[in-house]
Design a protein around this motif. Structure first.
Motif, PDB file in Angstrom:
ATOM      1  N   GLU A  78      -0.349   4.011   7.326  1.00  0.00           N
ATOM      2  CA  GLU A  78      -1.099   4.333   8.059  1.00  0.00           C
ATOM      3  C   GLU A  78      -2.528   3.662   8.405  1.00  0.00           C
ATOM      4  O   GLU A  78      -3.397   3.570   8.990  1.00  0.00           O
ATOM      5  CB  GLU A  78      -1.228   5.650   9.178  1.00  0.00           C
ATOM      6  N   GLY A  79      -3.247   3.535   7.083  1.00  0.00           N
ATOM      7  CA  GLY A  79      -4.373   3.481   6.476  1.00  0.00           C
ATOM      8  C   GLY A  79      -3.906   2.151   5.609  1.00  0.00           C
ATOM      9  O   GLY A  79      -3.896   1.605   5.011  1.00  0.00           O
ATOM     10  N   GLY A  80      -5.985   2.830   4.955  1.00  0.00           N
ATOM     11  CA  GLY A  80      -5.701   1.699   3.389  1.00  0.00           C
ATOM     12  C   GLY A  80      -5.896   0.519   3.638  1.00  0.00           C
ATOM     13  O   GLY A  80      -5.774  -0.416   4.942  1.00  0.00           O
TER      14      GLY A  80
ATOM     15  N   ILE B 286     -13.586   9.257  -0.068  1.00  0.00           N
ATOM     16  CA  ILE B 286     -12.335   9.203  -0.748  1.00  0.00           C
ATOM     17  C   ILE B 286     -12.083   7.633  -0.471  1.00  0.00           C
ATOM     18  O   ILE B 286     -11.598   7.482   0.604  1.00  0.00           O
ATOM     19  CB  ILE B 286     -11.061  10.441  -1.600  1.00  0.00           C
ATOM     20  N   ASP B 287     -10.904   6.985  -1.319  1.00  0.00           N
ATOM     21  CA  ASP B 287      -9.876   5.433  -0.711  1.00  0.00           C
ATOM     22  C   ASP B 287      -8.573   5.880  -0.213  1.00  0.00           C
ATOM     23  O   ASP B 287      -7.756   5.203   0.261  1.00  0.00           O
ATOM     24  CB  ASP B 287     -10.854   4.158  -1.492  1.00  0.00           C
ATOM     25  N   VAL B 288      -7.277   6.327  -1.413  1.00  0.00           N
ATOM     26  CA  VAL B 288      -6.396   6.962  -1.407  1.00  0.00           C
ATOM     27  C   VAL B 288      -6.676   8.736  -2.074  1.00  0.00           C
ATOM     28  O   VAL B 288      -7.286   8.667  -3.471  1.00  0.00           O
ATOM     29  CB  VAL B 288      -5.863   5.610  -1.884  1.00  0.00           C
TER      30      VAL B 288
ATOM     31  N   ALA C 258      -1.395   1.222  -2.355  1.00  0.00           N
ATOM     32  CA  ALA C 258      -1.672   1.650  -0.773  1.00  0.00           C
ATOM     33  C   ALA C 258      -3.051   1.370  -0.409  1.00  0.00           C
ATOM     34  O   ALA C 258      -3.694   0.486   0.451  1.00  0.00           O
ATOM     35  CB  ALA C 258      -1.610   3.308  -0.166  1.00  0.00           C
ATOM     36  N   ALA C 259      -3.921   1.594  -1.553  1.00  0.00           N
ATOM     37  CA  ALA C 259      -5.572   1.525  -1.282  1.00  0.00           C
ATOM     38  C   ALA C 259      -5.161   0.132  -1.094  1.00  0.00           C
ATOM     39  O   ALA C 259      -6.788  -0.688  -0.571  1.00  0.00           O
ATOM     40  CB  ALA C 259      -6.312   1.816  -2.554  1.00  0.00           C
TER      41      ALA C 259
END
Length: 376
Positions: free
Chosen positions: A33-35, A103-105, A303-304
């Motif tokens: 969804e993101g990252g 946080i990024d992940v 992921a990040a």
């Protein structure tokens, strides 16, 4: 190849890709969804949420192993860590605070996987990908790493049957089955695997679920089983983990049992290993937590930074479905059965514990400790 450097080698597919990565641009688009906006060169913030401290593994192994793996993959990354102490609301507050911090992940080992869906949704709304660690949180996480949990239960059930056959008691009495927490989907999978082996092969006098994986509750349940069925007729006990096995042993000792029936376990806690070499517990399931933590770190960095985790040379990703029917890319690792016969070849050989940690004063006169002392 060092498993903790697989990610940096894997994503550098040519000089152009590496240059883009260093500039903070992902070379591929993650299906999550993101990252994808972070870079290894500049570093980013990883949030790690673990569920409880009652089980020794999380503070002793999971957290430090994950931190070590993350630093080898991304030396400029920061780790934000919290332990929920088995409290669902506390974990939700911790997750919200991490997201507010930026946080990024997120790497999430959920206390309650159903309730964790709100954590996952909140993270996704802020374009923060989520790696489910050890327990498959609901809500459509990006990645999942754990052990093949039905196989864990099968390994436990097969070991218990083997022990009963060795003692010639398979047809003589009954067993008690004490399962894990009803809010933990792993517990259901352990149960399914174990009961698939045990049902039809041995009489089961009583079954219990144990909220919070509580050793005290397991002791109370075992005391109830002894009162109802008699200690002399209980030929074995299926215990879903080592912590509960401690309560089960305490209940049997209180009932005057000197020679313990075969009792299973899981997590290879040092106290569980000590009970095994002392003849108070038959087996435990050893899970290579370092490998699990390294895969989680690899997934988090992928992921990040907008990469797709592919397992590298060592792991083959699969797909699993969460409770909502969402398909999740996953790595499921293999468990190992540990009895008194292979403690040295598994737990000690892998450096999980040292001989000195196992052979403390109370266990120095066991056959195992006397034997390994003679080898040194």
């Amino acid at each position: 190849m060092n498993t903790r450097t697989r990610f940096s080698l894997r994503v550098a597919v040519g000089a152009t890709a590496l240059a883009l990565l260093a500039a903070g641009c992902g070379t591929t688009t993650n299906e999550a969804e993101g990252g994808g906006d972070a870079s290894v060169e500049e570093g980013f913030n990883v949030g790690l949420l673990l569920p409880e401290s009652q089980t020794a593994r999380y503070e002793r192994f999971d957290k430090p192993y994950f931190e070590e793996a993350l630093q080898e993959l991304c030396e400029n990354c920061e780790l934000t860590y919290q332990n929920a102490d088995q409290e669902t609301a506390k974990q939700q507050d911790q997750a919200e605070a991490m997201l507010t911090e930026g946080i990024d992940v997120m790497v999430l080992d959920a206390v309650d996987t159903e309730a964790a869906a709100s954590i996952v949704a909140n993270a996704q709304s802020q374009d923060v990908p989520v790696v489910a660690y050890d327990r498959l949180a609901q809500g459509g996480v990006d990645y999942y790493v754990s052990f093949d949990n039905e196989t864990v239960g099968q390994v436990q059930g097969e070991a218990l049957l083997e022990a009963l056959e060795e003692e010639g008691t398979l047809d003589d009495g009954e067993i008690v089955a004490i399962h894990g927490s009803p809010t933990d989907p792993n517990a259901d999978q352990f149960k399914s695997g174990a009961m698939g082996v045990l049902e039809g092969n041995v009489d089961i006098a009583a079954e219990y679920d144990t909220p919070g994986w509580s050793a005290e509750r397991a002791q109370e349940q075992m005391e109830g089983a002894i009162t109802s069925h008699g200690a002399e007729d209980i030929e074995g006990v299926y215990s879903a983990n080592d912590g509960m096995a401690a309560g089960i042993v305490a209940a049997l000792k209180s009932a005057g049992v000197d020679e313990m029936p075969p009792i299973t376990g899981q997590d290879a806690e040092v106290a569980g290993i000590q009970r095994i070499i002392a003849g108070e517990q038959y087996m435990t399931v050893y899970k290579e937590i370092r490998a699990e933590a390294e895969v989680a770190a690899d997934m988090a960095v992928a992921a990040a930074t907008g990469q797709e985790y592919d397992g590298g040379d060592e792991y083959t990703p699969t797909e699993v479905e969460d409770a909502d029917g969402e398909t999740v890319n996953a790595v499921l690792l293999d468990p190992v059965s540990v009895t008194a016969d292979n403690v040295e070849d598994t737990i000690i050989a892998d450096g999980f514990y040292t001989v000195d940690e196992i052979c403390t004063e109370d266990y120095a006169d066991t056959d195992f400790c006397e034997e390994v002392a003679g080898e040194q």
